[in-house]
Design an enzyme around this catalytic site. Structure first.
Site, PDB file in Angstrom:
ATOM      1  N   GLU A 120      -7.871 -11.796   9.811  1.00  8.19           N
ATOM      2  CA  GLU A 120      -8.539 -10.509   9.589  1.00  8.19           C
ATOM      3  C   GLU A 120      -9.277 -10.557   8.266  1.00  8.19           C
ATOM      4  OE1 GLU A 120      -5.904  -7.183   9.487  1.00  8.19           O
ATOM      5  OE2 GLU A 120      -7.491  -5.712   9.402  1.00  8.19           O
TER       6      GLU A 120
ATOM      7  N   ARG B 289     -13.459  -6.275  15.439  1.00  7.97           N
ATOM      8  CA  ARG B 289     -12.512  -5.255  15.847  1.00  7.97           C
ATOM      9  C   ARG B 289     -13.269  -3.949  16.036  1.00  7.97           C
ATOM     10  NH1 ARG B 289      -7.718  -2.747  12.125  1.00  7.97           N
ATOM     11  NH2 ARG B 289      -9.416  -1.322  11.569  1.00  7.97           N
TER      12      ARG B 289
ATOM     13  N   TRP C  19       1.902   6.848  11.976  1.00  6.37           N
ATOM     14  CA  TRP C  19       0.497   6.829  11.544  1.00  6.37           C
ATOM     15  C   TRP C  19      -0.134   5.502  11.884  1.00  6.37           C
ATOM     16  CZ3 TRP C  19      -1.957   3.582   7.921  1.00  6.37           C
ATOM     17  CH2 TRP C  19      -3.330   3.885   7.786  1.00  6.37           C
TER      18      TRP C  19
ATOM     19  N   ASN D 249       0.803  -1.207   0.000  1.00  4.10           N
ATOM     20  CA  ASN D 249       0.000   0.000   0.000  1.00  4.10           C
ATOM     21  C   ASN D 249       0.849   1.276   0.000  1.00  4.10           C
ATOM     22  OD1 ASN D 249      -2.158   1.672   0.034  1.00  4.10           O
ATOM     23  ND2 ASN D 249      -3.007   0.959   1.980  1.00  4.10           N
TER      24      ASN D 249
ATOM     25  N   GLU E  29      -3.608  -4.903  19.330  1.00  6.78           N
ATOM     26  CA  GLU E  29      -2.685  -5.019  18.196  1.00  6.78           C
ATOM     27  C   GLU E  29      -1.786  -3.794  18.081  1.00  6.78           C
ATOM     28  OE1 GLU E  29      -4.792  -5.512  14.565  1.00  6.78           O
ATOM     29  OE2 GLU E  29      -3.103  -4.902  13.342  1.00  6.78           O
TER      30      GLU E  29
ATOM     31  N   ASP F 223      -6.215  -3.520   1.490  1.00  6.88           N
ATOM     32  CA  ASP F 223      -5.079  -3.258   0.606  1.00  6.88           C
ATOM     33  C   ASP F 223      -4.242  -4.501   0.363  1.00  6.88           C
ATOM     34  OD1 ASP F 223      -4.744  -1.854   3.407  1.00  6.88           O
ATOM     35  OD2 ASP F 223      -2.784  -2.688   2.916  1.00  6.88           O
TER      36      ASP F 223
ATOM     37  N   HIS G 193      -2.810 -10.600   8.899  1.00  8.65           N
ATOM     38  CA  HIS G 193      -3.321  -9.317   8.402  1.00  8.65           C
ATOM     39  C   HIS G 193      -4.198  -9.602   7.178  1.00  8.65           C
ATOM     40  CE1 HIS G 193      -2.019  -5.188   6.530  1.00  8.65           C
ATOM     41  NE2 HIS G 193      -3.140  -5.063   7.200  1.00  8.65           N
TER      42      HIS G 193
ATOM     43  N   HIS H 237     -14.618  -5.596  10.934  1.00  9.74           N
ATOM     44  CA  HIS H 237     -14.226  -4.267  11.435  1.00  9.74           C
ATOM     45  C   HIS H 237     -15.451  -3.416  11.700  1.00  9.74           C
ATOM     46  CE1 HIS H 237      -9.820  -4.004   9.937  1.00  9.74           C
ATOM     47  NE2 HIS H 237     -10.103  -5.194  10.396  1.00  9.74           N
TER      48      HIS H 237
ATOM     49  N   HIS I  24      -2.343   0.548  16.434  1.00 10.89           N
ATOM     50  CA  HIS I  24      -1.687   1.052  15.214  1.00 10.89           C
ATOM     51  C   HIS I  24      -0.408   1.829  15.481  1.00 10.89           C
ATOM     52  CE1 HIS I  24      -1.793   2.119  10.908  1.00 10.89           C
ATOM     53  NE2 HIS I  24      -2.538   1.032  10.846  1.00 10.89           N
TER      54      HIS I  24
ATOM     55  N   ASP J  32      -6.960  -2.245  17.550  1.00  8.64           N
ATOM     56  CA  ASP J  32      -5.669  -1.990  16.907  1.00  8.64           C
ATOM     57  C   ASP J  32      -5.135  -0.634  17.378  1.00  8.64           C
ATOM     58  OD1 ASP J  32      -4.572  -2.214  13.397  1.00  8.64           O
ATOM     59  OD2 ASP J  32      -3.490  -1.728  15.240  1.00  8.64           O
TER      60      ASP J  32
ATOM     61  N   ARG K 102       1.173 -11.543  13.171  1.00  3.56           N
ATOM     62  CA  ARG K 102       0.271 -11.030  12.132  1.00  3.56           C
ATOM     63  C   ARG K 102       0.867 -11.078  10.730  1.00  3.56           C
ATOM     64  NH1 ARG K 102      -4.230  -9.029  11.643  1.00  3.56           N
ATOM     65  NH2 ARG K 102      -3.840  -6.836  11.230  1.00  3.56           N
TER      66      ARG K 102
ATOM     67  N   GLU L 203       2.034  -7.190  11.220  1.00  4.96           N
ATOM     68  CA  GLU L 203       1.562  -6.972   9.845  1.00  4.96           C
ATOM     69  C   GLU L 203       2.606  -6.232   9.019  1.00  4.96           C
ATOM     70  OE1 GLU L 203      -2.025  -4.660  10.755  1.00  4.96           O
ATOM     71  OE2 GLU L 203      -1.132  -3.043   9.611  1.00  4.96           O
TER      72      GLU L 203
ATOM     73  N   TYR M   8      -7.107   6.319  13.450  1.00  9.59           N
ATOM     74  CA  TYR M   8      -6.927   5.122  12.639  1.00  9.59           C
ATOM     75  C   TYR M   8      -8.186   4.271  12.666  1.00  9.59           C
ATOM     76  CZ  TYR M   8      -6.414   0.524  11.206  1.00  9.59           C
ATOM     77  OH  TYR M   8      -6.706  -0.647  10.571  1.00  9.59           O
TER      78      TYR M   8
HETATM   79  C1  CS2 Z   1      -4.437  -2.181   9.770  1.00  6.96           C
HETATM   80  C2  CS2 Z   1      -4.327  -1.961   8.303  1.00  6.96           C
HETATM   81  O1  CS2 Z   1      -5.859  -3.948   9.207  1.00  6.96           O
HETATM   82  C3  CS2 Z   1      -5.080  -3.515  10.058  1.00  6.96           C
HETATM   83  O2  CS2 Z   1      -4.819  -4.091  11.121  1.00  6.96           O
HETATM   84  O3  CS2 Z   1      -3.268  -2.034  10.495  1.00  6.96           O
HETATM   85  O4  CS2 Z   1      -5.545  -1.424   7.884  1.00  6.96           O
HETATM   86  C4  CS2 Z   1      -3.208  -1.035   7.852  1.00  6.96           C
HETATM   87  O5  CS2 Z   1      -3.443   0.256   8.358  1.00  6.96           O
HETATM   88  C5  CS2 Z   1      -3.177  -1.000   6.328  1.00  6.96           C
HETATM   89  O6  CS2 Z   1      -3.011  -2.319   5.863  1.00  6.96           O
HETATM   90  C6  CS2 Z   1      -2.038  -0.125   5.830  1.00  6.96           C
HETATM   91  O7  CS2 Z   1      -1.999  -0.161   4.427  1.00  6.96           O
HETATM   92 MG    MG Z   2      -3.204  -3.332  12.145  1.00  8.90          MG
END
Ligand code: CS2
Ligand code: MG
Length: 403
Positions: A340, A148, A403, A38, A237, A317, A313, A123, A213, A211, A284, A263, A160
Site C-alpha cells: 500500500e 484502491r 469505524w 495513530n 480488505e 499514518d 499496510h 488510493h 474497513h 477496503d 497486511r 493491518e 471510510y
Molecule cells: C486503512 C487505513 O490504509 C488502509 O487500509 O485501513 O487508512 C487505516 O484506516 C488507518 O491506518 C488507521 O489509522
Molecule cells: Mg485498511
C-alpha cells in the site's frame, strides 16, 4: 560489540503525528525506527521512554534477535499494538544500523532482491462513483498498476477512505473522536456499481482493490465478495472484524474474491489460524505494528507455506521510516503480493528525507546503506505534537459500530 550509547524518542507533527525512535551506537552509527500508532502516539512514546530505552542502553546493537526476544519474551504483559509498535521501532532501528555497518542497503542484508521493484497500490476516492472513477483514471495515467477504490455512499455524510484532500487521507481529524454514521444497507449496493463503472473506464489490465474497513457481518462480507466477483478485484480488505478469525470460514463458503486482513494485527498469533486454514489470501501486517522486520519475516514465512502473500499496510499514518524499511522487506520477501502506498505530504517528506522512489507503478527502496530514511530533527522540532483521535462510528439508530 557495537555498544548502544543512547536512544531517544522524537515526536513530531508535520501535518500529522509521528513517533520515531533514534538509537545511537559507539562509533557514531545511528538507526531509526517508526513507532507511530495513530491516535495512541503518546502511549508508545511513553512505553519506549519508560520501559524500553533504560534496558536498551549498553546492549550490543548487533544482537537484534536477542534484543527482540528480551523485549517480547521478557515482557510479562505481551503483545498488543502499543508494546509491539515499540518493539518494532527498536528492531527496525537495529536492522538499519546492521545494514549501515555493512555499508549495504537493508534488502541485501535480508537476502537480496527477489524482484526489480515493489508494486504498489494508490488510493482513488471520491464523493461519488463518477468522481472516484475519474480519480482512478488519474492514478492510471500516473502509471499505477493497482488502485484502491473508495467512494462516498448516498445518504451517508461520510464513509471510510473518502477524504476532503485528494492528495492524502488522514482520518485522525480531531482531538476527540469525530462521530460518524454508518449504514451497511446503504453501502452494500454501491460497491459493485463502483467496480462496474471502474472496469468500464479503466479496463481489465489494472488491479482494483477495496477496503471494507471492518464494518460488515460475515454473511454481508460473503455477499459483497460474491457481488464483486464479475469485476475480479485484486482483494477485498477487512471484510469483517478479524478478532474472530473463524468468521472467515463463512465468507470463504460464499465467495472466491481474494481476502486481505491484518493491518491491525500485531503478532503472528493474530494471523495464525487465518493463514493455516487459508482463510485469507494476503496478510497486511507491517514492519511498524507487528514487531519489526524480525517478526514480520516470521509471519511472511508462515504465510508462504500456505500460499498467502504479503500486502503490507502503508497509510499516511505510518511514517516514511516505516515505508522505507517496508520496501526493503518487500524487495526481498519471496511471497510478496503488493504494498500500500498512501503518499505523504510534502512537509512530512521534508522531515523524513528518504531514498525510496516511485517509477512505473512500483517503489524501489534505493541503494543507500540501511533503510535509507533519515529525520531532520531541527525541522521536526518545528512541528509539536497535536492531540488527534481516530473517529468512531455509530449506526443510524445510535448503536456503536466499528469505524
Ligand atoms: C486503512 C487505513 O490504509 C488502509 O487500509 O485501513 O487508512 C487505516 O484506516 C488507518 O491506518 C488507521 O489509522
Ligand atoms: Mg485498511
Amino acid at each position: 560489540m557495537l555498544k548502544i550509547t543512547d536512544a531517544r524518542v522524537i515526536v513530531t507533527c508535520p501535518g500529522r503525528n509521528f513517533v520515531t525512535l533514534r538509537i545511537e551506537t559507539r562509533g557514531g552509527l545511528h538507526g531509526l525506527g517508526d513507532a507511530t500508532l495513530n491516535g495512541r502516539e503518546l502511549a508508545v512514546a511513553s512505553y519506549l521512554t519508560g520501559h524500553i530505552i533504560p534496558a536498551l542502553i549498553g546492549r550490543d546493537a548487533q544482537a537484534i534477535e536477542d534484543i527482540w526476544q528480551y523485549f517480547y519474551r521478557g515482557a510479562y504483559w505481551r503483545r498488543g499494538p502499543v508494546t509491539m509498535s515499540a518493539i518494532a521501532a527498536v528492531d527496525t532501528a537495529l536492522w538499519d544500523i546492521k545494514a549501515k555497518q555493512a555499508g549495504l542497503p537493508l534488502y541485501q542484508i535480508l537476502g537480496g532482491a527477489s524482484r526489480t521493484g515493489v508494486m504498489v497500490y494508490g488510493h482513488a476516492n471520491g464523493s461519488s462513483i463518477e468522481e472516484t472513477v475519474a480519480e482512478a483514471q488519474r492514478y492510471q495515467t500516473m502509471g499505477y498498476r493497482a488502485i484502491r477504490l473508495q467512494s462516498g455512499v448516498p445518504g451517508l455524510a461520510a464513509t471510510y477512505g473518502v477524504s476532503r484532500d485528494k492528495l492524502f487521507y488522514e482520518p485522525a481529524d480531531a482531538a476527540l473522536p469525530t462521530e460518524t454514521i454508518w449504514s451497511s444497507a446503504k453501502y452494500l449496493p454501491t460497491v459493485a456499481k463502483l467496480f462496474e463503472a471502474a472496469r468500464e473506464a479503466l479496463g481489465w489490465d489494472i488491479h482494483l482493490l477495496h477496503d471494507g474497513h471492518h464494518r460488515l457481518t460475515p454473511i454481508e462480507a460473503g455477499r459483497l465478495g460474491r457481488d464483486l466477483e464479475p469485476y475480479r478485484p485484486f482483494w477485498l480488505e477487512d471484510a469483517t472484524p478479524a478478532e474472530n478469525p473463524a468468521a472467515f470460514r463463512l465468507i470463504r463458503q460464499h465467495t472466491t474474491t481474494p481476502l486481505a486482513v491484518g493491518e491491525v494485527f500485531n503478532s503472528i498469533w493474530d494471523a495464525k489460524l487465518l493463514i493455516e486454514e487459508q482463510l485469507i489470501d494476503y496478510i497486511r501486517t507491517t514492519v511498524l505494528h507487528a514487531g519489526g522486520i524480525t517478526h514480520l519475516r516470521r509471519i511472511a514465512s508462515l504465510a508462504d507455506l500456505y500460499g498467502v502473500r504479503t500486502g503490507c499496510h502503508g497509510a499516511t499514518d505510518l511514517s516514511p521510516v516505516c515505508m522505507g524499511a517496508a520496501l526493503h522487506f518487500d524487495l526481498w520477501v519471496p511471497n510478496f503480493g503488493i504494498q500500500e502506498y498512501m503518499r505523504h505530504s510534502a512537509e512530512t517528506d521534508a522531515v523524513f528525507p528518504h531514498a525510496y522512489s516511485f517509477n512505473d507503478g512500483a517503489l524501489h527502496p534505493g541503494e543507500a546503506p540501511g533503510h535509507g530514511v533519515d529525520i531532520d530533527e531541527k525541522l521536526a522540532a518545528e512541528y509539536p505534537y497535536r492531540p488527534a483521535s481516530l473517529p468512531i462510528n455509530r449506526l443510524e439508530d445510535g448503536t456503536m459500530h466499528n469505524w
